[in-house]
Design a protein around this motif. Structure first.
Motif, PDB file in Angstrom:
ATOM      1  N   SER A 169       0.832  -1.202   0.000  1.00 49.54           N
ATOM      2  CA  SER A 169       0.000   0.000   0.000  1.00 49.54           C
ATOM      3  C   SER A 169       0.866   1.251   0.000  1.00 49.54           C
ATOM      4  N   GLY A 170       0.638   2.104  -0.993  1.00 44.41           N
ATOM      5  CA  GLY A 170       1.375   3.366  -1.085  1.00 44.41           C
ATOM      6  C   GLY A 170       2.690   3.296  -1.822  1.00 44.41           C
ATOM      7  N   GLN A 171       3.113   2.126  -2.255  1.00 43.03           N
ATOM      8  CA  GLN A 171       4.384   2.032  -2.964  1.00 43.03           C
ATOM      9  C   GLN A 171       4.263   2.668  -4.348  1.00 43.03           C
ATOM     10  N   ARG A 172       5.288   3.411  -4.719  1.00 41.73           N
ATOM     11  CA  ARG A 172       5.304   4.126  -5.995  1.00 41.73           C
ATOM     12  C   ARG A 172       6.519   3.711  -6.816  1.00 41.73           C
ATOM     13  N   ILE A 173       6.369   3.827  -8.119  1.00 40.58           N
ATOM     14  CA  ILE A 173       7.483   3.586  -9.035  1.00 40.58           C
ATOM     15  C   ILE A 173       8.464   4.744  -8.932  1.00 40.58           C
ATOM     16  N   GLU A 174       9.743   4.419  -8.925  1.00 38.36           N
ATOM     17  CA  GLU A 174      10.783   5.446  -8.914  1.00 38.36           C
ATOM     18  C   GLU A 174      11.702   5.262 -10.114  1.00 38.36           C
ATOM     19  N   THR A 175      12.285   6.368 -10.574  1.00 37.28           N
ATOM     20  CA  THR A 175      13.276   6.286 -11.642  1.00 37.28           C
ATOM     21  C   THR A 175      14.427   5.394 -11.193  1.00 37.28           C
ATOM     22  N   GLY A 176      14.807   4.459 -12.029  1.00 37.23           N
ATOM     23  CA  GLY A 176      15.851   3.503 -11.690  1.00 37.23           C
ATOM     24  C   GLY A 176      15.324   2.174 -11.198  1.00 37.23           C
ATOM     25  N   HIS A 177      14.009   2.117 -10.935  1.00 35.31           N
ATOM     26  CA  HIS A 177      13.439   0.858 -10.478  1.00 35.31           C
ATOM     27  C   HIS A 177      13.365  -0.167 -11.607  1.00 35.31           C
ATOM     28  N   GLY A 178      13.667  -1.411 -11.257  1.00 35.27           N
ATOM     29  CA  GLY A 178      13.252  -2.527 -12.081  1.00 35.27           C
ATOM     30  C   GLY A 178      11.900  -3.007 -11.583  1.00 35.27           C
ATOM     31  N   LEU A 179      11.053  -3.450 -12.485  1.00 40.72           N
ATOM     32  CA  LEU A 179       9.715  -3.906 -12.123  1.00 40.72           C
ATOM     33  C   LEU A 179       9.493  -5.310 -12.677  1.00 40.72           C
ATOM     34  N   VAL A 180       8.888  -6.161 -11.888  1.00 39.79           N
ATOM     35  CA  VAL A 180       8.458  -7.476 -12.357  1.00 39.79           C
ATOM     36  C   VAL A 180       6.935  -7.491 -12.295  1.00 39.79           C
ATOM     37  N   ASN A 181       6.294  -7.732 -13.437  1.00 44.98           N
ATOM     38  CA  ASN A 181       4.827  -7.772 -13.422  1.00 44.98           C
ATOM     39  C   ASN A 181       4.317  -9.160 -13.795  1.00 44.98           C
ATOM     40  N   ILE A 182       3.084  -9.415 -13.387  1.00 41.16           N
ATOM     41  CA  ILE A 182       2.449 -10.718 -13.565  1.00 41.16           C
ATOM     42  C   ILE A 182       1.063 -10.477 -14.147  1.00 41.16           C
ATOM     43  N   VAL A 183       0.776 -11.072 -15.290  1.00 40.22           N
ATOM     44  CA  VAL A 183      -0.543 -10.963 -15.919  1.00 40.22           C
ATOM     45  C   VAL A 183      -1.084 -12.382 -16.059  1.00 40.22           C
ATOM     46  N   ILE A 184      -2.146 -12.697 -15.307  1.00 40.72           N
ATOM     47  CA  ILE A 184      -2.692 -14.047 -15.303  1.00 40.72           C
ATOM     48  C   ILE A 184      -4.217 -13.977 -15.369  1.00 40.72           C
ATOM     49  N   PRO A 185      -4.810 -14.203 -16.540  1.00 41.15           N
ATOM     50  CA  PRO A 185      -6.258 -14.370 -16.642  1.00 41.15           C
ATOM     51  C   PRO A 185      -6.639 -15.846 -16.696  1.00 41.15           C
ATOM     52  N   ARG A 186      -7.879 -16.119 -16.326  1.00 38.52           N
ATOM     53  CA  ARG A 186      -8.457 -17.462 -16.462  1.00 38.52           C
ATOM     54  C   ARG A 186      -9.749 -17.306 -17.255  1.00 38.52           C
ATOM     55  N   LEU A 187      -9.797 -17.911 -18.414  1.00 41.37           N
ATOM     56  CA  LEU A 187     -10.958 -17.794 -19.290  1.00 41.37           C
ATOM     57  C   LEU A 187     -11.565 -19.169 -19.513  1.00 41.37           C
ATOM     58  N   ASN A 188     -12.815 -19.311 -19.097  1.00 41.26           N
ATOM     59  CA  ASN A 188     -13.533 -20.581 -19.284  1.00 41.26           C
ATOM     60  C   ASN A 188     -12.724 -21.780 -18.797  1.00 41.26           C
ATOM     61  N   GLY A 189     -12.054 -21.587 -17.666  1.00 42.90           N
ATOM     62  CA  GLY A 189     -11.358 -22.707 -17.045  1.00 42.90           C
ATOM     63  C   GLY A 189      -9.975 -22.990 -17.566  1.00 42.90           C
ATOM     64  N   LEU A 190      -9.352 -22.064 -18.294  1.00 40.78           N
ATOM     65  CA  LEU A 190      -7.971 -22.221 -18.737  1.00 40.78           C
ATOM     66  C   LEU A 190      -7.167 -20.979 -18.376  1.00 40.78           C
ATOM     67  N   VAL A 191      -5.938 -21.191 -17.922  1.00 42.22           N
ATOM     68  CA  VAL A 191      -5.102 -20.114 -17.389  1.00 42.22           C
ATOM     69  C   VAL A 191      -3.840 -19.952 -18.228  1.00 42.22           C
ATOM     70  N   VAL A 192      -3.441 -18.698 -18.408  1.00 48.01           N
ATOM     71  CA  VAL A 192      -2.173 -18.346 -19.052  1.00 48.01           C
ATOM     72  C   VAL A 192      -1.399 -17.427 -18.115  1.00 48.01           C
ATOM     73  N   GLU A 193      -0.082 -17.619 -18.062  1.00 49.35           N
ATOM     74  CA  GLU A 193       0.793 -16.708 -17.310  1.00 49.35           C
ATOM     75  C   GLU A 193       1.692 -15.956 -18.284  1.00 49.35           C
ATOM     76  N   ASN A 194       1.864 -14.679 -18.002  1.00 45.13           N
ATOM     77  CA  ASN A 194       2.705 -13.810 -18.824  1.00 45.13           C
ATOM     78  C   ASN A 194       3.362 -12.817 -17.880  1.00 45.13           C
ATOM     79  N   GLU A 195       4.669 -12.943 -17.702  1.00 43.83           N
ATOM     80  CA  GLU A 195       5.388 -12.071 -16.775  1.00 43.83           C
ATOM     81  C   GLU A 195       6.602 -11.476 -17.483  1.00 43.83           C
ATOM     82  N   ARG A 196       6.875 -10.214 -17.160  1.00 41.80           N
ATOM     83  CA  ARG A 196       8.001  -9.523 -17.769  1.00 41.80           C
ATOM     84  C   ARG A 196       8.714  -8.648 -16.731  1.00 41.80           C
TER      85      ARG A 196
END
Length: 396
Positions: A240-267
């Motif tokens: 809570s309250g964390q902000r992006i700063e210049t110089g930060h590396g970020l790891v993100n996670i995108v995971i939807p489930r559609l009609n009972g099937l899941v995909v993961e996509n992280e960068r």
């Protein structure tokens, strides 16, 4: 076609029939929500520990389900849409009434036992996804029936995907690639990380409505870790309250489930030009991810995926920065079977689906991870295609 059709149903029923033939079961029983959906194509709307459910698949005869009355209209919607794979459903009530029109949840074992009798399974040998709990109480009311734990065999049903499932996974993966492009537009210094993720989830919901109207979308994750907290794969617990700063590396996670099937996509992303150390760890993680994807070859051991990624990381001198195995199976759940990739020596099967997500985590600096969803084959197919080169992942 975004929903799973009768070809997938027949494929899964064939796998279940083969399991029953191999083990000599007269029926299979499924009581866990993920297995229930796998067999019925019904998106369960309850927690089975609170409201027990069951789907029984006889070796000879039609499958049937027992559900709580909360799911009555939900089940009816699925039936009217032509998406359910089981036609025979009975329901129970979860609270007492003066004029009872349904059995009560307190009578669930008796209800299941009676339904098994009516299906000719009073003397059956039944394999279950999980053999304890309420189902065991029901089986105890049938002295000549035998309930056996078939967890391992049931899990194996979910390894290999039908061509129609692979086609839908491609469509879901394309949606996640679209979301990654939106992240590229969204990352900027000073932005609240959680606010950005919620905006990305809202964008995914809108795009899903355009691509898959009337289907069942669950957004399991649009989640980003920015800066030093990303050195823990699941963050520092103070988001809570964390902000992006210049110089930060970020790891993100995108995971939807559609009609009972899941995909993961992280960068892994950078807000501003990365330092030489950040760039080195980024490239090491990328190379390990690509090696893992390339190792998802039919006939090779499951653990070869993990071993390929680990070898790249070890050659780079970063083995001490590994905190987890390379990935896991994908399918009905985000973390699907098999879950023991690093230790599993059985041969990979055509059209199994895995996450390939080796990561590096340096205290005080951050995490570096790319995660792709990959289909096993003579030539593996990487479903998630969002860029992962350093230039594309750096947001000025």
């Amino acid at each position: 076609m975004a929903f799973l059709g009768t070809a997938v149903r027949d494929h899964r029923l064939g796998l279940m029939q083969a399991l029953m033939d191999r083990e000599g079961y007269d029926a299979l029983a499924f009581t866990q929500s993920d297995f229930f959906q796998f067999v019925t194509n019904f998106h369960t709307d309850v927690q089975p520990w609170e409201r027990p459910i069951a789907c029984i698949v006889p070796r000879n005869g039609a499958p049937f389900v027992i559900l709580n009355e909360l799911s009555t209209n939900h089940w009816r919607f699925g039936a009217e849409a032509g998406k359910l794979w089981v036609a025979d459903a009975e329901f129970y009530a979860e609270h007492p009434r003066l004029a009872r029109r349904l059995p009560l949840v307190t009578q669930w074992p008796e209800m299941v036992a009676d339904r098994l009798r009516r299906a000719g399974l009073a003397r059956a040998r039944i394999g279950a996804d999980a053999a304890g709990g309420m189902l065991a109480r029901a089986a105890a009311l049938l002295p000549q029936a035998k309930l056996e734990n078939a967890t391992a065999g049931c899990r194996a049903l979910r390894w290999v995907k039908h061509a129609e499932e692979i086609a839908l996974l491609r469509e879901i993966a394309a949606l996640t690639d679209w979301v990654q492009d939106r992240y590229r537009e969204a990352i900027r210094p000073g932005r609240l990380v959680q606010e950005m993720d919620m905006a990305m989830a809202a964008a995914m919901a809108e795009e899903s409505a355009r691509r898959f109207p009337g289907e069942q979308l669950e957004i399991l994750r649009c989640w980003t870790l920015s800066g030093p907290p990303s050195c823990a794969p699941h963050g520092d617990g103070r988001s809570s309250g964390q902000r992006i700063e210049t110089g930060h590396g970020l790891v993100n996670i995108v995971i939807p489930r559609l009609n009972g099937l899941v995909v993961e996509n992280e960068r892994t992303w950078f807000c501003g030009k990365p330092s030489p150390r950040q760039a080195f760890l980024f490239e090491t993680a990328r190379a390990a991810n690509e090696a893992a994807c390339e190792a998802a070859i039919t006939g090779q051991p499951v653990c070869a995926i993990d071993a390929a990624a680990q070898a790249v990381i070890e050659r780079a001198g970063c083995a001490e920065l590994i905190l987890h195995r390379t990935g896991h199976g994908m399918g009905t759940l985000g973390h699907e079977f098999p879950e023991d990739m690093a230790f599993n020596t059985r041969p990979l099967l055509e059209n199994e689906v895995y996450s390939a997500e080796p990561g590096l985590y340096e205290w005080g600096l951050g995490g570096f991870r790319h995660d792709d969803t990959v289909v096993v084959g003579a030539k593996p197919e990487v479903l998630t295609r969002a860029p992962k080169n350093l230039a594309a992942q750096t947001v000025a």
